[in-house]
Motif scaffolding. Structure first.
Motif, PDB file in Angstrom:
ATOM      1  N   SER A  85     -10.340 -12.312  10.902  1.00 31.47           N
ATOM      2  CA  SER A  85      -9.117 -12.248  11.709  1.00 31.47           C
ATOM      3  C   SER A  85      -8.059 -11.416  10.994  1.00 31.47           C
ATOM      4  CB  SER A  85      -8.583 -13.656  11.967  1.00 31.47           C
ATOM      5  OG  SER A  85      -8.232 -14.277  10.735  1.00 31.47           O
ATOM      6  N   TRP A  86      -7.085 -10.957  11.746  1.00 30.99           N
ATOM      7  CA  TRP A  86      -5.990 -10.202  11.154  1.00 30.99           C
ATOM      8  C   TRP A  86      -4.758 -10.276  12.060  1.00 30.99           C
ATOM      9  CZ3 TRP A  86      -4.320  -6.524  14.508  1.00 30.99           C
ATOM     10  CH2 TRP A  86      -5.239  -5.995  15.417  1.00 30.99           C
ATOM     11  N   TYR A  87      -3.634  -9.885  11.504  1.00 27.70           N
ATOM     12  CA  TYR A  87      -2.396  -9.795  12.284  1.00 27.70           C
ATOM     13  C   TYR A  87      -1.546  -8.675  11.696  1.00 27.70           C
ATOM     14  CZ  TYR A  87       0.248 -11.746   8.421  1.00 27.70           C
ATOM     15  OH  TYR A  87       0.838 -11.922   7.185  1.00 27.70           O
ATOM     16  N   THR A  88      -0.648  -8.146  12.503  1.00 31.26           N
ATOM     17  CA  THR A  88       0.351  -7.201  12.003  1.00 31.26           C
ATOM     18  C   THR A  88       1.708  -7.555  12.593  1.00 31.26           C
ATOM     19  OG1 THR A  88       0.016  -5.591  13.803  1.00 31.26           O
ATOM     20  CG2 THR A  88      -1.318  -5.322  11.805  1.00 31.26           C
ATOM     21  N   LEU A  89       2.746  -7.340  11.810  1.00 33.45           N
ATOM     22  CA  LEU A  89       4.130  -7.458  12.271  1.00 33.45           C
ATOM     23  C   LEU A  89       4.702  -6.049  12.333  1.00 33.45           C
ATOM     24  CD1 LEU A  89       5.321 -10.511  10.141  1.00 33.45           C
ATOM     25  CD2 LEU A  89       4.419 -10.502  12.470  1.00 33.45           C
ATOM     26  N   ASN A  90       5.430  -5.762  13.407  1.00 30.88           N
ATOM     27  CA  ASN A  90       5.853  -4.380  13.654  1.00 30.88           C
ATOM     28  C   ASN A  90       7.248  -4.348  14.254  1.00 30.88           C
ATOM     29  OD1 ASN A  90       2.788  -3.284  13.561  1.00 30.88           O
ATOM     30  ND2 ASN A  90       2.876  -5.064  14.907  1.00 30.88           N
ATOM     31  N   PHE A  91       7.901  -3.219  14.068  1.00 31.22           N
ATOM     32  CA  PHE A  91       9.247  -3.032  14.625  1.00 31.22           C
ATOM     33  C   PHE A  91       9.356  -1.628  15.199  1.00 31.22           C
ATOM     34  CE2 PHE A  91      13.669  -1.598  14.102  1.00 31.22           C
ATOM     35  CZ  PHE A  91      14.307  -2.520  14.927  1.00 31.22           C
ATOM     36  N   ALA A  99     -10.920   1.550   8.638  1.00 34.14           N
ATOM     37  CA  ALA A  99      -9.847   0.570   8.549  1.00 34.14           C
ATOM     38  C   ALA A  99      -8.585   1.130   9.188  1.00 34.14           C
ATOM     39  CB  ALA A  99      -9.588   0.209   7.092  1.00 34.14           C
ATOM     40  N   ALA A 100      -7.801   0.253   9.771  1.00 35.68           N
ATOM     41  CA  ALA A 100      -6.543   0.675  10.395  1.00 35.68           C
ATOM     42  C   ALA A 100      -5.541   1.074   9.308  1.00 35.68           C
ATOM     43  CB  ALA A 100      -5.990  -0.452  11.254  1.00 35.68           C
ATOM     44  N   GLY A 101      -4.494   1.749   9.735  1.00 36.72           N
ATOM     45  CA  GLY A 101      -3.476   2.202   8.802  1.00 36.72           C
ATOM     46  C   GLY A 101      -2.694   1.049   8.192  1.00 36.72           C
ATOM     47  N   GLY A 102      -2.243   1.260   6.968  1.00 38.91           N
ATOM     48  CA  GLY A 102      -1.370   0.291   6.323  1.00 38.91           C
ATOM     49  C   GLY A 102       0.044   0.428   6.866  1.00 38.91           C
ATOM     50  N   ILE A 103       1.027   0.057   6.066  1.00 40.71           N
ATOM     51  CA  ILE A 103       2.409   0.189   6.520  1.00 40.71           C
ATOM     52  C   ILE A 103       2.663   1.632   6.932  1.00 40.71           C
ATOM     53  CG2 ILE A 103       3.297   0.555   4.167  1.00 40.71           C
ATOM     54  CD1 ILE A 103       5.804  -1.050   5.080  1.00 40.71           C
ATOM     55  N   ASN A 104       3.257   1.799   8.107  1.00 33.03           N
ATOM     56  CA  ASN A 104       3.314   3.121   8.725  1.00 33.03           C
ATOM     57  C   ASN A 104       4.694   3.362   9.300  1.00 33.03           C
ATOM     58  OD1 ASN A 104       2.443   5.583   9.766  1.00 33.03           O
ATOM     59  ND2 ASN A 104       1.568   4.688  11.613  1.00 33.03           N
ATOM     60  N   PHE A 105       5.364   4.359   8.780  1.00 38.95           N
ATOM     61  CA  PHE A 105       6.679   4.744   9.298  1.00 38.95           C
ATOM     62  C   PHE A 105       6.496   5.910  10.271  1.00 38.95           C
ATOM     63  CE2 PHE A 105      10.356   7.664   8.914  1.00 38.95           C
ATOM     64  CZ  PHE A 105      11.304   6.858   9.540  1.00 38.95           C
ATOM     65  N   ILE A 106       7.038   5.754  11.476  1.00 36.57           N
ATOM     66  CA  ILE A 106       6.900   6.766  12.521  1.00 36.57           C
ATOM     67  C   ILE A 106       8.288   7.168  12.996  1.00 36.57           C
ATOM     68  CG2 ILE A 106       5.857   7.323  14.759  1.00 36.57           C
ATOM     69  CD1 ILE A 106       3.998   4.892  14.299  1.00 36.57           C
ATOM     70  N   MET A 107       8.513   8.452  13.058  1.00 41.19           N
ATOM     71  CA  MET A 107       9.796   8.972  13.536  1.00 41.19           C
ATOM     72  C   MET A 107       9.523  10.068  14.563  1.00 41.19           C
ATOM     73  SD  MET A 107      13.171   8.964  13.272  1.00 41.19           S
ATOM     74  CE  MET A 107      13.625   8.300  11.682  1.00 41.19           C
ATOM     75  N   GLU A 111       5.228   0.103  11.492  1.00 40.01           N
ATOM     76  CA  GLU A 111       4.056  -0.659  11.882  1.00 40.01           C
ATOM     77  C   GLU A 111       3.427  -1.307  10.658  1.00 40.01           C
ATOM     78  OE1 GLU A 111       2.635   1.976  15.755  1.00 40.01           O
ATOM     79  OE2 GLU A 111       1.541   2.164  13.859  1.00 40.01           O
ATOM     80  N   ASN A 112       2.819  -2.461  10.885  1.00 46.94           N
ATOM     81  CA  ASN A 112       2.124  -3.194   9.814  1.00 46.94           C
ATOM     82  C   ASN A 112       3.060  -3.427   8.625  1.00 46.94           C
ATOM     83  OD1 ASN A 112       0.158  -4.454   8.312  1.00 46.94           O
ATOM     84  ND2 ASN A 112      -1.208  -2.687   8.185  1.00 46.94           N
ATOM     85  N   LEU A 113       4.161  -4.118   8.917  1.00 47.94           N
ATOM     86  CA  LEU A 113       5.205  -4.323   7.913  1.00 47.94           C
ATOM     87  C   LEU A 113       4.694  -5.023   6.658  1.00 47.94           C
ATOM     88  CD1 LEU A 113       8.062  -5.425  10.332  1.00 47.94           C
ATOM     89  CD2 LEU A 113       8.113  -3.420   8.857  1.00 47.94           C
ATOM     90  N   MET A 160      -5.206   2.911   4.260  1.00 48.83           N
ATOM     91  CA  MET A 160      -5.279   1.529   4.736  1.00 48.83           C
ATOM     92  C   MET A 160      -4.257   0.679   3.992  1.00 48.83           C
ATOM     93  SD  MET A 160      -8.831   0.247   2.876  1.00 48.83           S
ATOM     94  CE  MET A 160      -9.777   1.734   3.196  1.00 48.83           C
ATOM     95  N   GLY A 161      -4.136  -0.580   4.402  1.00 48.52           N
ATOM     96  CA  GLY A 161      -3.181  -1.494   3.777  1.00 48.52           C
ATOM     97  C   GLY A 161      -3.654  -2.015   2.429  1.00 48.52           C
TER      98      GLY A 161
END
Length: 804
Positions: free
Chosen positions: A752-758, A790-798, A775-777, A281-282
């Motif tokens: 409440s929550w938010y995530t910023l992602n690219f 809990a959702a995943g924390g910062i997550n790098f996907i390739m 994800e979840n920058l 988690m984050g």
């Protein structure tokens, strides 16, 4: 003589060029496109492609510019010389256009604009770009479906305040819902391989006229890739390989599919394998979500261990295998036979929300709590004829299917020597006949019949882990129970002009279930040994789609829907929550929903599109879990614990309402802004008091800034979720306080929550595509509403995709 032969050959070649037969194909899927309009500049010459995507170009001169136009593809212009010796023309998909054609509304292709209900679509291109690990994540990416997770190997969709067995899932037109789909959170959707999906359609709101029982809140329709034919004497060989890695769960995924096509036959094979480790988690968020300790099972006994990294959610990993085989045969241009075989299986899936519960003694309650391997097998054969001179139909589709579902639950309390093992299986048979008939140029009739038969097997035992013995115990369901449904439906579409469409339909459904409780009566002493439940339902829908101008479209729809009691409602025995047990109830009848929807779409020259909807649903005789008594007793011993008796009952009414807003803004030729926002509200009755409803999600939405060019696609986006305070949680959620954060008063609530992602995608070569995401920058620590993990924390996907 040689001169004469040369002239004859030249003449034949000239004839061949003039009589050029071409095939028009989708550039991405290489499938034929039916109904492509082919014409010259002044439209004095024109032809249309047939069902095989074929057309004859003898009307056109070699250097004459020819236009290829289709609703769901980008306009193409070529000369006959530019087409070349392959005689194939490839059209690029127009994403906006593709969303205009839907199948789920009537089982046959219709223009989306004609449908009075809101339907959202995802095509193969968008699925590839979003790169979802499961099909639950796939539909979550629509922005209008909320997904709950009790464990990493989970995903229970919520649509407009409804969830689980009040939503319907179909795969290639076959209903996935079975007799033991429960009211509690479901994860059957993860059995569907996202790599095998060609497109997905989600109907928001009732779908009972076409799909029958369960389709109260919505229908999620998944259409898998079909085998592709070559339509020539040459072989059509294609293959795709994908590898993917995600850091938050240490996910490792591999996929491979292979297609072999000849003139009338096509064969497609697909296999995917994923392995997930414990999810991290984050770092920024409520400390209530941390995992400070866990139970370690050792040969010497159970031990409580301190978690040195409390952001690691111990015992969440699992693995999954998916296999698909498709065969397609097209003896004629308008006639096809499709055979599909799907198989999915998982490892044991730890149920994380049960592993983090504490008992009255202050210790973790469970040493083990696993869903056993979740297995799904489906085989279906479908015959489709798209052209007929019959007086009864123009199009006909017949589907025969068989499915087998297997699931199990294995749990053991901390330091107990007894492990409870319960195993269930369902064999599901179905027959569907769907037809379409044009009664006039302005009126179409859709009608059909359906028959479904389910048989449930259920076994249970209590294992002694010390001496390896086992004793029978109460099963979750009555072994050998059956559930069957027979129905007939019809709907009519009247389109007097391009601006106005009226659609209406009716369905009659008869449902019967039988269950024998003799085996369980050894443990429960029920006041009955067998039960037979019969019910019928008449449901209907009526709606209009009106476009007074190219800028405005109104949608208005009213409908009724129902859900008949299934074996899970009538005969289930399980621990619904700590200290409570659900027992069978033979006195049940269907629940009914009455709803309406009003939608408005504003399109400002495709530069700005606003899509708004508001809806209201009244649920009567709702099947809900309430306190009950068994032989006059309100408490019984279940799995060694004194538990309150509960049962599913027609004991509630509910009112659900909401508003949805979608936006698409073209900022530049390459840059778009899109957004979705949903707000849902509602109440239900409980002991004559109105209380919040369990599956009404908080307000949620997203916003995407998307930049594209020929080889690159970039997406910067935000997901967000509102707060549900303590007084907004349903009573059943308040009883699960261990999954929620604590407010300033120490009471459970959903913050409440938010995530910023690219997300990015780059076309390396014609055959290779690389997708990379962050994800979840900001490394937020959050749980989606009602989720036990809990959702995943910062997550790098390739991911790397290579196509041949």
């Amino acid at each position: 003589m040689k001169l004469i032969n040369f002239l004859v050959l030249l003449f034949l070649v000239s004839i061949k060029l003039q009589a050029q037969n071409i095939k028009v194909l989708n550039s991405a899927t290489k499938t034929p496109i039916f109904g492509v309009a082919i014409y010259n500049l002044d439209k004095s010459k024109s032809v249309i492609t047939n069902f095989r995507g074929e057309a004859e170009l003898s009307l056109f001169l070699d250097d004459e510019v020819i236009y290829f136009k289709h609703l769901s593809h980008v306009l193409q212009k070529l000369t006959k010389r530019e087409i070349g010796p392959l005689n194939k023309v490839f059209l690029d998909s127009n994403t906006q256009g593709l969303e205009e054609i839907v199948i789920s509304a009537s089982k046959f292709a219709q223009n989306k604009k004609d449908i009075p209900q809101k339907i959202i679509s995802l095509d193969a291109e968008s699925i590839t770009f979003t790169n979802p690990p499961t099909s639950a994540d796939l539909i979550e990416n629509t922005g209008l479906v909320y997904v709950q997770k009790s464990q990493l190997g989970g995903g229970s969709p919520m649509i407009r305040g409804f969830a689980t067995n009040r939503l319907l899932i179909t795969v290639d037109g076959v209903r996935m819902n079975n007799a033991i789909f429960r009211g509690g959170n479901l994860q059957n959707i993860i059995s569907i391989d996202p790599f095998a999906i060609q497109n997905t359609e989600v109907t928001l709101g009732s779908g009972s006229v076409i799909y029958g029982s369960d389709a109260i809140g919505g229908v999620m329709s998944f259409y898998s890739h079909k085998a592709q034919l070559s339509y020539t004497d040459a072989l059509e060989v294609k293959a795709n390989g994908v590898v993917r890695y995600a850091s938050a769960s240490d996910e490792k995924t591999g996929h491979f599919d292979f297609n072999l096509g000849i003139k009338k036959w096509g064969f497609k094979s697909s296999v995917s394998y994923s392995s997930f480790s414990d999810l991290q988690m984050g770092d920024h968020g409520p400390e209530d979500y941390l995992r400070p300790e866990y139970v370690l099972v050792t040969p010497e006994g159970d031990k409580i261990m301190q978690n040195m990294e409390p952001s690691i959610q111990k015992f969440t990993g699992y693995s999954q295998l998916n296999v698909m085989q498709k065969v397609r045969y097209e003896p004629k241009a308008d006639l096809s036979f499709d055979l599909g075989i799907h198989y999915a299986t998982t490892s044991d899936i730890p149920r994380y929300d049960r592993l983090i519960r504490y008992g009255s003694d202050g210790n973790l309650r469970s040493a083990e709590w696993n869903y056993g391997p979740q297995q799904w097998f489906m085989s279906n054969i479908q015959m489709t004829k798209l052209s007929s001179r019959s007086d009864f139909y123009d199009k006909i589709k017949t589907t025969l299917s068989y499915q087998n579902f297997k699931e199990s639950r294995k749990d053991r309390d901390f330091q107990s020597i007894y492990r409870n093992v319960r195993e269930e299986a369902v064999g599901a048979y179905a027959f569907n006949l769907d037809l379409e008939k044009a009664l006039s140029p302005k009126t179409k009739l859709f009608y059909g019949v359906e028959y479904v038969f389910n048989k449930v097997t259920s076994e249970a035992n209590q294992e002694n882990i010390v001496n390896a013995t086992a004793d029978n115990t109460v099963t979750r369901y009555p072994n050998g129970a059956t559930w069957q449904s027979a129905s007939v439906y019809s709907s009519i579409k009247y389109k007097p002009n391009p601006k106005f469409v009226f659609q209406s339909g009716l369905r009659y459904n008869y449902v019967m279930s039988k269950a024998n409780f003799e085996e369980n009566n050894v443990f429960l002493n029920l006041p009955f040994s067998a039960t037979e439940n019969e019910s019928d339902a008449l449901t209907g829908t009526a709606g209009i789609s009106w476009s007074p101008s190219t800028m405005i479209q109104w949608r208005l729809n009213g409908s009724t829907a129902f859900r008949a009691p299934n074996i899970d409602d009538i005969g289930k025995v399980f621990d619904s929550e700590p200290g409570s047990v659900v027992v069978p109830n033979e006195h049940l009848k269907p629940e009914y929903a009455y709803g309406g929807e009003l939608g408005l779409k504003l399109n400002f020259n495709d530069r700005l599109i606003l899509d708004m909807s508001t809806y209201y649903t009244y649920l009567d005789d709702a099947l809900v879990r309430r306190d009950y008594h068994l032989n006059g007793e309100t408490e019984i011993i279940y799995d060694g614990e004194l538990s309150h008796v509960q049962a599913i009952q027609n004991a509630s009414k509910a009112w659900i309402y909401g508003f949805e807003l979608g936006l698409k803004l073209e900022l530049t030729k390459h840059l778009d802004l899109t957004s979705q926002y949903s707000i849902v509200g509602g109440k239900e009755t409980m002991n004559l008091i109105e209380v919040p409803i369990r599956h009404v999600a908080p307000q949620f939405g997203n916003a995407h800034l998307l930049w594209t060019n020929k080889k690159v696609k970039l997406d910067f986006f935000a997901n967000y979720n509102g707060t549900l305070d303590n007084n907004q949680l349903a009573p059943s959620e308040l009883e699960k306080d261990y999954i929620y954060a604590k407010d300033q008063n120490g009471d459970p609530y959903s913050p409440s929550w938010y995530t910023l992602n690219f997300r990015s995608q780059y076309q390396l070569t014609h055959a290779a595509v690389i997708t990379a995401s962050l994800e979840n920058l900001t490394d937020q620590r959050y749980r989606t509403y009602s989720s036990g993990i809990a959702a995943g924390g910062i997550n790098f996907i390739m991911a790397l995709r290579y196509s041949l």
